[in-house]
Design a protein around this motif. Structure first.
Motif, mmCIF file in Angstrom:
data_model
loop_
_atom_site.group_PDB
_atom_site.id
_atom_site.type_symbol
_atom_site.label_atom_id
_atom_site.label_comp_id
_atom_site.label_asym_id
_atom_site.label_seq_id
_atom_site.Cartn_x
_atom_site.Cartn_y
_atom_site.Cartn_z
ATOM 1 N N ARG A 26 0.820 -1.215 0.000
ATOM 2 C CA ARG A 26 0.000 0.000 0.000
ATOM 3 C C ARG A 26 0.854 1.266 0.000
ATOM 4 N NH1 ARG A 26 -5.618 0.726 3.295
ATOM 5 N NH2 ARG A 26 -6.191 2.763 2.441
ATOM 6 N N ILE A 27 2.013 1.224 0.650
ATOM 7 C CA ILE A 27 2.859 2.426 0.680
ATOM 8 C C ILE A 27 3.873 2.435 -0.462
ATOM 9 C CG2 ILE A 27 2.621 2.758 3.155
ATOM 10 C CD1 ILE A 27 5.278 1.492 3.609
ATOM 11 N N GLY A 28 3.837 1.412 -1.325
ATOM 12 C CA GLY A 28 4.631 1.432 -2.542
ATOM 13 C C GLY A 28 5.999 0.813 -2.463
ATOM 14 N N VAL A 29 6.302 0.132 -1.372
ATOM 15 C CA VAL A 29 7.600 -0.545 -1.268
ATOM 16 C C VAL A 29 7.601 -1.819 -2.097
ATOM 17 C CG1 VAL A 29 9.212 -1.674 0.310
ATOM 18 C CG2 VAL A 29 8.080 0.449 0.988
ATOM 19 N N LEU A 30 6.508 -2.550 -2.039
ATOM 20 C CA LEU A 30 6.342 -3.746 -2.854
ATOM 21 C C LEU A 30 5.331 -3.469 -3.969
ATOM 22 C CD1 LEU A 30 6.095 -6.648 -0.220
ATOM 23 C CD2 LEU A 30 8.035 -6.099 -1.682
ATOM 24 N N ASN A 31 5.606 -3.981 -5.133
ATOM 25 C CA ASN A 31 4.663 -3.886 -6.231
ATOM 26 C C ASN A 31 3.591 -4.959 -6.102
ATOM 27 O OD1 ASN A 31 6.100 -1.755 -7.438
ATOM 28 N ND2 ASN A 31 7.494 -3.212 -8.421
ATOM 29 N N VAL A 32 2.494 -4.785 -6.776
ATOM 30 C CA VAL A 32 1.439 -5.791 -6.765
ATOM 31 C C VAL A 32 2.006 -7.098 -7.319
ATOM 32 C CG1 VAL A 32 -0.822 -6.430 -7.674
ATOM 33 C CG2 VAL A 32 -0.351 -4.043 -7.071
ATOM 34 N N GLY A 33 1.782 -8.157 -6.583
ATOM 35 C CA GLY A 33 2.300 -9.453 -7.007
ATOM 36 C C GLY A 33 3.592 -9.838 -6.342
ATOM 37 N N GLN A 34 4.343 -8.846 -5.806
ATOM 38 C CA GLN A 34 5.563 -9.163 -5.075
ATOM 39 C C GLN A 34 5.210 -9.617 -3.661
ATOM 40 O OE1 GLN A 34 7.908 -5.468 -5.651
ATOM 41 N NE2 GLN A 34 9.486 -6.842 -6.454
ATOM 42 N N ARG A 35 5.995 -10.551 -3.125
ATOM 43 C CA ARG A 35 5.747 -11.096 -1.799
ATOM 44 C C ARG A 35 6.995 -10.967 -0.937
ATOM 45 N NH1 ARG A 35 1.267 -13.646 -1.048
ATOM 46 N NH2 ARG A 35 2.116 -14.799 0.731
ATOM 47 N N ILE A 36 6.780 -10.800 0.357
ATOM 48 C CA ILE A 36 7.900 -10.680 1.285
ATOM 49 C C ILE A 36 8.779 -11.916 1.219
ATOM 50 C CG2 ILE A 36 8.508 -10.617 3.741
ATOM 51 C CD1 ILE A 36 6.146 -8.808 4.210
ATOM 52 N N GLU A 37 8.150 -13.104 1.114
ATOM 53 C CA GLU A 37 8.914 -14.348 1.107
ATOM 54 C C GLU A 37 9.922 -14.408 -0.037
ATOM 55 O OE1 GLU A 37 5.738 -13.976 1.378
ATOM 56 O OE2 GLU A 37 4.835 -15.293 2.894
ATOM 57 N N GLU A 38 9.663 -13.656 -1.114
ATOM 58 C CA GLU A 38 10.562 -13.662 -2.264
ATOM 59 C C GLU A 38 11.752 -12.722 -2.080
ATOM 60 O OE1 GLU A 38 7.889 -12.431 -5.250
ATOM 61 O OE2 GLU A 38 6.750 -14.328 -5.306
ATOM 62 N N GLN A 39 11.694 -11.825 -1.101
ATOM 63 C CA GLN A 39 12.782 -10.885 -0.841
ATOM 64 C C GLN A 39 13.705 -11.528 0.195
ATOM 65 O OE1 GLN A 39 12.090 -8.644 -3.056
ATOM 66 N NE2 GLN A 39 10.009 -9.465 -3.212
ATOM 67 N N VAL A 40 14.704 -12.223 -0.277
ATOM 68 C CA VAL A 40 15.491 -13.129 0.560
ATOM 69 C C VAL A 40 16.131 -12.415 1.740
ATOM 70 C CG1 VAL A 40 17.411 -14.748 0.605
ATOM 71 C CG2 VAL A 40 15.916 -14.622 -1.408
ATOM 72 N N GLU A 41 16.779 -11.272 1.488
ATOM 73 C CA GLU A 41 17.496 -10.593 2.559
ATOM 74 C C GLU A 41 16.542 -10.066 3.626
ATOM 75 O OE1 GLU A 41 20.729 -10.404 3.154
ATOM 76 O OE2 GLU A 41 20.930 -11.794 1.463
#
Length: 534
Positions: A361-376
């Protein structure tokens, strides 16, 4: 709001204490009369030149005992993070200064030891938000007894390739001052306050926007206890005299008033010693039924089951202009037996789901991106929640949390099981042989124990009967002789067997007697609580 200061000097004369604020531009001095205990505000010009001066970091509070009045000062602090532009400090060292004293009741050594016991439970205090605590209860201004803050600032292309700065993400855990208990206390009190109650708030700050998600945990809200008695898992006892529905109602009336709607997640086992409690709570357990045999990957079933409710409750969010975009309408209240290990696992998963929505919602992740995919970031997130579990567990159980291998890695490991076994042994020892004194220290300094000048000698001096020393010595001698008999065999195997059986039987019989009288051997709390806090 009163001005907040960070540095102080304590000036002491035979008649008064002068607490001077030393920040630039400050002239405030708190004066405490050592005879009348009256507190007033004055300026630096009124500090006598003859006063003995020492630097301090703040005041924990004052406490009145039959032995006299004591001032508890913080002599050293350490910065552990920041929150909304304010530093968060952890009080590290303390000193106890007597106003005046009598020779009755608690000695100065006892008081000093109890202060150190109370103040070294990994407590972090908000300086400068609370400058001087003036009431009897040490948590009276903040209405909390502990603030655990896990603060993480993430920079660089951690979550989104085009992002150069994610922002600041924190967890804050204020623990209730009404039931600031160690593991020996469970259930609720007559006012409906639950033991081991902690509010966890996950906060995200990004380019002026703010978002948070609140959850709570606490002991099952009816009248039950699980007192240490030398057994590894003491049998829980449900009160047969108290009105459970009345206590349950009191608890949730206050929860509804503070947090709004409630969804209770019951993580209590449906079998073994926990079964009677689960049945009394009359709520279906989703944790153990889906996650037995270390199938912790099936926790997602529980998260999915409450997803619709979580979406309904939402979260709190303010944009960079200060406009409130959404407000949280309810909370998940989780509980297991001690509200530490299983509870933290499920809270971390619910918090991640909320964080996912907030970051999009605040624009850090795009639609479809998931936290689990951001390894670091996923690694940072899991470690922060595991640290949060450890911080809460140290306060209540005296060790780090169990099951943190799952929180950190997403799966249960053999090494994690070994570490859980080690922490469980330490908890067993502390539960049985040291938590009673720790609970007394907490109760004394939060005002849960009322000191009465008409009382006799200190209740902390309890004379043990003959069993306390005699039986352990007999068991130790018998067990030692059994080992010696095995190592130094007799002339015949029958002679050796006879010695081993004799000393082994003596050891086993003595151990059985000790276990039967287990509550006589544990370090139980000795101070009698007030019915109500002031």
């Amino acid at each position: 709001m009163a001005t907040a200061y960070e540095r102080y000097n304590l000036h002491t004369t035979p008649e008064k204490f002068f607490i001077e604020a030393c920040d630039e531009g400050a002239d405030a001095v708190l004066v405490i009369d050592r005879v009348s205990n009256e507190m007033t505000l004055t300026g630096r010009a009124d500090i006598p030149p003859s006063a003995v001066t020492r630097p301090i970091c703040g005041i924990m509070g004052t406490i009145r005992l039959v032995a006299g009045m004591y001032l508890i000062v913080i002599t050293r602090k350490r910065n552990v993070g920041s929150l909304l532009g304010h530093s968060v400090w952890k009080a590290v060292d303390f000193d106890v200064i007597s106003y005046k004293k009598t020779v009755l009741h608690l000695s100065e050594i006892q008081v000093s030891k109890m202060v150190q016991t109370f103040c070294t439970q990994k407590y972090a205090l908000f300086f400068p938000e609370s400058t001087v605590w003036q009431k009897y209860k040490l948590c009276s201004l903040l209405k909390i007894s502990n603030v655990v803050t896990v603060s993480v600032t993430v920079q660089g292309p951690t979550c989104v390739p085009s992002s150069t700065h994610l922002g600041h993400w924190e967890e804050v855990d204020p623990a209730s001052c009404y039931r600031a208990d160690v593991i020996v206390s469970t259930g609720i009190d007559s006012e409906g306050h639950a033991a081991n109650f902690v509010e966890t708030e996950q906060i995200v700050l990004y380019e002026g926007a703010k978002a948070s998600f609140v959850q709570t945990r606490g002991s099952m809200p009816f009248y039950w206890s699980q007192r240490p008695n030398l057994k590894y898992k003491p049998k829980p006892v449900i009160s047969k005299t108290m009105n459970h529905m009345d206590g349950f109602q009191r608890h949730f009336d206050s929860q509804l008033l503070i947090y709004g709607k409630q969804t209770v997640l019951n993580l209590v086992n449906q079998k073994g010693s926990e079964k009677p409690l689960e049945e009394e709570f009359v709520l279906r357990s989703l944790f153990h039924s889906e996650c037995s045999h270390m199938r912790w990957d099936r926790l997602q079933i529980l998260v999915d089951a409450v997803a619709e409710t979580q979406d309904e409750y939402g979260y709190f969010m303010v944009n960079s202009d200060g406009k409130i975009l959404t407000q949280q309408k309810g909370v998940f209240r989780s509980n297991c037996m001690d509200c530490l290990d299983r509870t933290n696992v499920i809270q971390s998963l619910l918090a991640r789901r909320s964080l996912q929505s907030q970051l999009q919602r605040i624009g850090v992740l795009n639609v479809g991106q998931r936290i689990e995919e951001q390894v670091e970031f996923e690694k940072v997130y899991k470690n922060a929640w595991a640290d949060n579990a450890n911080a809460c567990a140290v306060q209540y159980a005296g060790t780090g949390a169990l099951k943190t291998d799952f929180t950190r890695t997403g799966k249960r490991t053999q090494w994690g099981l070994l570490m859980d076994g080690w922490n469980s042994m330490i908890r067993y020892y502390k539960n049985n042989f040291s938590d009673g004194f720790r609970q007394d220290a907490i109760d004394l300094f939060l005002g849960n124990f009322a000191v009465d000048e008409s009382d006799g000698p200190t209740p902390l001096r309890v004379k043990k009967d003959w069993k306390f020393l005699t039986l352990p010595i007999v068991m130790l001698v018998a067990f030692s002789m059994c080992i010696v008999s095995l190592l130094l065999a007799g002339d015949t195997w029958t002679e050796t067997l006879a010695y081993v059986m004799f000393w082994g039987s003596a050891s086993a019989i003595t151990a059985t007697i000790i276990l039967f009288n287990g509550q006589d051997f544990v370090d139980a709390p000795k101070l009698v609580h007030k019915e109500k806090m002031d």
